[in-house]
Design a protein around this motif. Sequence first.
Motif, PDB file in Angstrom:
ATOM      1  N   GLU A  53      34.891  86.475  33.654  1.00  0.00           N
ATOM      2  CA  GLU A  53      34.333  86.800  32.337  1.00  0.00           C
ATOM      3  C   GLU A  53      32.948  86.168  32.170  1.00  0.00           C
ATOM      4  OE1 GLU A  53      34.832  88.901  28.668  1.00  0.00           O
ATOM      5  OE2 GLU A  53      35.996  88.889  30.536  1.00  0.00           O
ATOM      6  N   ASN A  54      32.808  84.932  32.637  1.00  0.00           N
ATOM      7  CA  ASN A  54      31.490  84.290  32.614  1.00  0.00           C
ATOM      8  C   ASN A  54      30.468  85.109  33.396  1.00  0.00           C
ATOM      9  OD1 ASN A  54      32.555  82.182  31.132  1.00  0.00           O
ATOM     10  ND2 ASN A  54      32.698  80.771  32.858  1.00  0.00           N
ATOM     11  N   ASN A  55      30.848  85.514  34.600  1.00  0.00           N
ATOM     12  CA  ASN A  55      29.945  86.314  35.425  1.00  0.00           C
ATOM     13  C   ASN A  55      29.551  87.611  34.716  1.00  0.00           C
ATOM     14  OD1 ASN A  55      30.256  84.368  37.428  1.00  0.00           O
ATOM     15  ND2 ASN A  55      31.714  85.581  38.628  1.00  0.00           N
ATOM     16  N   LYS A  56      30.537  88.245  34.124  1.00  0.00           N
ATOM     17  CA  LYS A  56      30.320  89.536  33.457  1.00  0.00           C
ATOM     18  C   LYS A  56      29.294  89.420  32.338  1.00  0.00           C
ATOM     19  CE  LYS A  56      33.022  92.790  30.610  1.00  0.00           C
ATOM     20  NZ  LYS A  56      34.408  93.051  30.095  1.00  0.00           N
ATOM     21  N   HIS A  57      29.295  88.286  31.632  1.00  0.00           N
ATOM     22  CA  HIS A  57      28.409  88.105  30.485  1.00  0.00           C
ATOM     23  C   HIS A  57      27.212  87.211  30.800  1.00  0.00           C
ATOM     24  CE1 HIS A  57      31.036  90.205  27.681  1.00  0.00           C
ATOM     25  NE2 HIS A  57      32.061  89.572  28.227  1.00  0.00           N
ATOM     26  N   PHE A  58      26.958  86.953  32.094  1.00  0.00           N
ATOM     27  CA  PHE A  58      25.821  86.129  32.516  1.00  0.00           C
ATOM     28  C   PHE A  58      25.885  84.732  31.898  1.00  0.00           C
ATOM     29  CE2 PHE A  58      24.525  90.603  32.334  1.00  0.00           C
ATOM     30  CZ  PHE A  58      24.225  90.828  33.673  1.00  0.00           C
TER      31      PHE A  58
ATOM     32  N   LEU B  58      37.780  82.941  24.244  1.00  0.00           N
ATOM     33  CA  LEU B  58      36.568  82.736  25.032  1.00  0.00           C
ATOM     34  C   LEU B  58      35.517  83.781  24.677  1.00  0.00           C
ATOM     35  CD1 LEU B  58      34.939  81.371  27.291  1.00  0.00           C
ATOM     36  CD2 LEU B  58      36.034  82.958  28.894  1.00  0.00           C
ATOM     37  N   GLN B  59      35.932  85.028  24.598  1.00  0.00           N
ATOM     38  CA  GLN B  59      34.994  86.109  24.258  1.00  0.00           C
ATOM     39  C   GLN B  59      34.370  85.875  22.880  1.00  0.00           C
ATOM     40  OE1 GLN B  59      37.863  89.202  24.748  1.00  0.00           O
ATOM     41  NE2 GLN B  59      37.287  89.643  26.883  1.00  0.00           N
ATOM     42  N   THR B  60      35.150  85.339  21.964  1.00  0.00           N
ATOM     43  CA  THR B  60      34.634  85.038  20.623  1.00  0.00           C
ATOM     44  C   THR B  60      33.577  83.945  20.678  1.00  0.00           C
ATOM     45  OG1 THR B  60      36.723  85.687  19.598  1.00  0.00           O
ATOM     46  CG2 THR B  60      35.272  84.250  18.305  1.00  0.00           C
ATOM     47  N   LEU B  61      33.830  82.898  21.445  1.00  0.00           N
ATOM     48  CA  LEU B  61      32.851  81.811  21.566  1.00  0.00           C
ATOM     49  C   LEU B  61      31.562  82.304  22.208  1.00  0.00           C
ATOM     50  CD1 LEU B  61      35.132  78.816  22.647  1.00  0.00           C
ATOM     51  CD2 LEU B  61      34.325  79.403  20.355  1.00  0.00           C
ATOM     52  N   ILE B  62      31.686  83.183  23.182  1.00  0.00           N
ATOM     53  CA  ILE B  62      30.489  83.740  23.812  1.00  0.00           C
ATOM     54  C   ILE B  62      29.700  84.562  22.791  1.00  0.00           C
ATOM     55  CG2 ILE B  62      29.677  85.399  25.534  1.00  0.00           C
ATOM     56  CD1 ILE B  62      31.997  84.422  27.340  1.00  0.00           C
TER      57      ILE B  62
ATOM     58  N   LEU C 176      18.472  79.892  35.014  1.00  0.00           N
ATOM     59  CA  LEU C 176      19.212  80.536  33.932  1.00  0.00           C
ATOM     60  C   LEU C 176      19.288  82.034  34.158  1.00  0.00           C
ATOM     61  CD1 LEU C 176      17.772  78.769  30.758  1.00  0.00           C
ATOM     62  CD2 LEU C 176      20.040  78.472  31.745  1.00  0.00           C
ATOM     63  N   PRO C 177      20.421  82.652  33.745  1.00  0.00           N
ATOM     64  CA  PRO C 177      20.469  84.117  33.752  1.00  0.00           C
ATOM     65  C   PRO C 177      19.363  84.679  32.870  1.00  0.00           C
ATOM     66  CG  PRO C 177      22.651  83.184  33.414  1.00  0.00           C
ATOM     67  CD  PRO C 177      21.679  82.051  33.307  1.00  0.00           C
ATOM     68  N   ILE C 178      18.812  85.807  33.281  1.00  0.00           N
ATOM     69  CA  ILE C 178      17.729  86.432  32.512  1.00  0.00           C
ATOM     70  C   ILE C 178      18.242  86.896  31.149  1.00  0.00           C
ATOM     71  CG2 ILE C 178      16.130  88.392  32.463  1.00  0.00           C
ATOM     72  CD1 ILE C 178      15.961  88.177  35.489  1.00  0.00           C
TER      73      ILE C 178
ATOM     74  N   ILE D 104      32.711  77.417  43.247  1.00  0.00           N
ATOM     75  CA  ILE D 104      31.625  77.705  44.183  1.00  0.00           C
ATOM     76  C   ILE D 104      31.827  79.063  44.845  1.00  0.00           C
ATOM     77  CG2 ILE D 104      30.599  77.013  46.395  1.00  0.00           C
ATOM     78  CD1 ILE D 104      29.646  75.359  44.022  1.00  0.00           C
ATOM     79  N   GLU D 105      33.067  79.393  45.115  1.00  0.00           N
ATOM     80  CA  GLU D 105      33.367  80.664  45.784  1.00  0.00           C
ATOM     81  C   GLU D 105      33.218  81.862  44.854  1.00  0.00           C
ATOM     82  OE1 GLU D 105      37.026  82.819  48.288  1.00  0.00           O
ATOM     83  OE2 GLU D 105      37.208  80.712  47.652  1.00  0.00           O
ATOM     84  N   HIS D 106      33.496  81.677  43.555  1.00  0.00           N
ATOM     85  CA  HIS D 106      33.627  82.843  42.682  1.00  0.00           C
ATOM     86  C   HIS D 106      32.581  82.935  41.566  1.00  0.00           C
ATOM     87  CE1 HIS D 106      37.397  84.110  44.478  1.00  0.00           C
ATOM     88  NE2 HIS D 106      37.804  82.846  44.471  1.00  0.00           N
ATOM     89  N   ALA D 107      31.909  81.848  41.191  1.00  0.00           N
ATOM     90  CA  ALA D 107      30.986  81.889  40.054  1.00  0.00           C
ATOM     91  C   ALA D 107      29.602  82.376  40.472  1.00  0.00           C
ATOM     92  CB  ALA D 107      30.875  80.505  39.415  1.00  0.00           C
ATOM     93  N   ASP D 108      29.001  83.212  39.641  1.00  0.00           N
ATOM     94  CA  ASP D 108      27.642  83.692  39.894  1.00  0.00           C
ATOM     95  C   ASP D 108      26.579  82.688  39.448  1.00  0.00           C
ATOM     96  OD1 ASP D 108      28.685  86.048  40.871  1.00  0.00           O
ATOM     97  OD2 ASP D 108      28.300  87.212  39.042  1.00  0.00           O
ATOM     98  N   TYR D 109      26.904  81.874  38.447  1.00  0.00           N
ATOM     99  CA  TYR D 109      25.923  80.931  37.891  1.00  0.00           C
ATOM    100  C   TYR D 109      26.546  79.545  37.768  1.00  0.00           C
ATOM    101  CZ  TYR D 109      24.042  85.479  36.554  1.00  0.00           C
ATOM    102  OH  TYR D 109      23.597  86.772  36.568  1.00  0.00           O
ATOM    103  N   PRO D 110      26.821  78.875  38.902  1.00  0.00           N
ATOM    104  CA  PRO D 110      27.459  77.557  38.848  1.00  0.00           C
ATOM    105  C   PRO D 110      26.453  76.447  38.552  1.00  0.00           C
ATOM    106  CG  PRO D 110      27.088  78.169  41.123  1.00  0.00           C
ATOM    107  CD  PRO D 110      26.619  79.338  40.288  1.00  0.00           C
ATOM    108  N   ILE D 111      26.855  75.503  37.716  1.00  0.00           N
ATOM    109  CA  ILE D 111      26.051  74.314  37.452  1.00  0.00           C
ATOM    110  C   ILE D 111      26.980  73.108  37.353  1.00  0.00           C
ATOM    111  CG2 ILE D 111      24.288  75.618  36.186  1.00  0.00           C
ATOM    112  CD1 ILE D 111      25.421  74.266  33.604  1.00  0.00           C
ATOM    113  N   ALA D 112      26.410  71.934  37.540  1.00  0.00           N
ATOM    114  CA  ALA D 112      27.066  70.677  37.173  1.00  0.00           C
ATOM    115  C   ALA D 112      26.158  70.053  36.125  1.00  0.00           C
ATOM    116  CB  ALA D 112      27.237  69.767  38.374  1.00  0.00           C
ATOM    117  N   SER D 113      26.470  70.254  34.865  1.00  0.00           N
ATOM    118  CA  SER D 113      25.532  69.918  33.793  1.00  0.00           C
ATOM    119  C   SER D 113      25.262  68.430  33.667  1.00  0.00           C
ATOM    120  CB  SER D 113      26.040  70.454  32.448  1.00  0.00           C
ATOM    121  OG  SER D 113      27.259  69.807  32.086  1.00  0.00           O
TER     122      SER D 113
END
Length: 323
Positions: free
Chosen positions: A175-180, A132-136, A321-323, A197-206
């Motif tokens: 990890e998603n939250n950590k890297h915006f 995951l970290q590699t894909l990010i 979107l995250p800044i 919904i409880e844990h994500a900082d940037y939730p979407i339903a694309s």
Amino acid sequence: MANRCFYVLISEGGSRLKIFDAHSDVLYKMWLDPSISFVSSDHLHISLDKLINTNSKVQCFAIYIPETVKHEQRFDVALEMIQIFYAKVIPCSPKLKLVRNRSDIEALSDDEIGAMLTLEGCDAIGANMVKLQTLIRLGVASVGLTWNYANAVADGILEGRGAGLSSFGHEVVHENNKHFIMTDVSHISIKGFWDVIEHADYPIASHSNAFAICKNPRNLDDEQIRSLISVDGMIGVTFVPQFLSDKGTATISDVLKHVDHICGLGGEYNLGFGSDFDGITQTVNGLENYNGYEGLINTLLKYYKENQVKRFLFENYLNHLPI
């Protein structure tokens, strides 16, 4: 010669409103058929000429690994699709620029189009955080946790067990939250949705629609829609006919019904579009490819103010979107 990519500059035309499309499967289709050129192809719902002519501003390109790929090969296939993105999509025109966040999009010049990498389902990473970290690091800006079935992160919406996030799934969201990075709930189980919904900082339903309008399990019920709005997430109305109408066929008026319903739940500032172009074989009448956005825009402008339509098409996603 068919595999080569040539620089093109195509005169702008089409709609005057900018478009942010949160989901497409162009990379999957080009992976299946390496002869397809992104510049201009009748085999693609989304191609460079269509993006330019219809005033695209940001197009998301999903990495989707089909179920037929063996588990041990899925990360390799994800890398192959990323290579297609960097070797056969981005180089096609100086107008195309990689974007990862709001700042990148705001830095685009008027005639440039942002191309954003997304992951549709964590099947490619197995239970390996380094993958995951590699894909990010390679540019992925949004992570969908599942496709329709179970993986090491969570159950998908069609998995009978219906489990939520695993322990590893919680690590992925962190990890998603950590890297915006946005965490995408399209395709996830109902319990998994509530965990996100409880844990994500940037939730979407694309790319999900309203269950109240079309009773497809991939759609979101009113409680889920309200919850995404309450945490200031985004909902991308999608053009999959089976998600738009219980009849199985759909028109632009069916798209409008889902827009109306989500707005009625308070989602005017949380609504966008995620076409799923090139991930579908059947299309909406009048929305057969990206050029069809013009017809959708004209219909929206009959019922909504122009500033509202601008938000639906582009500004809402940009603002979330995250800044």
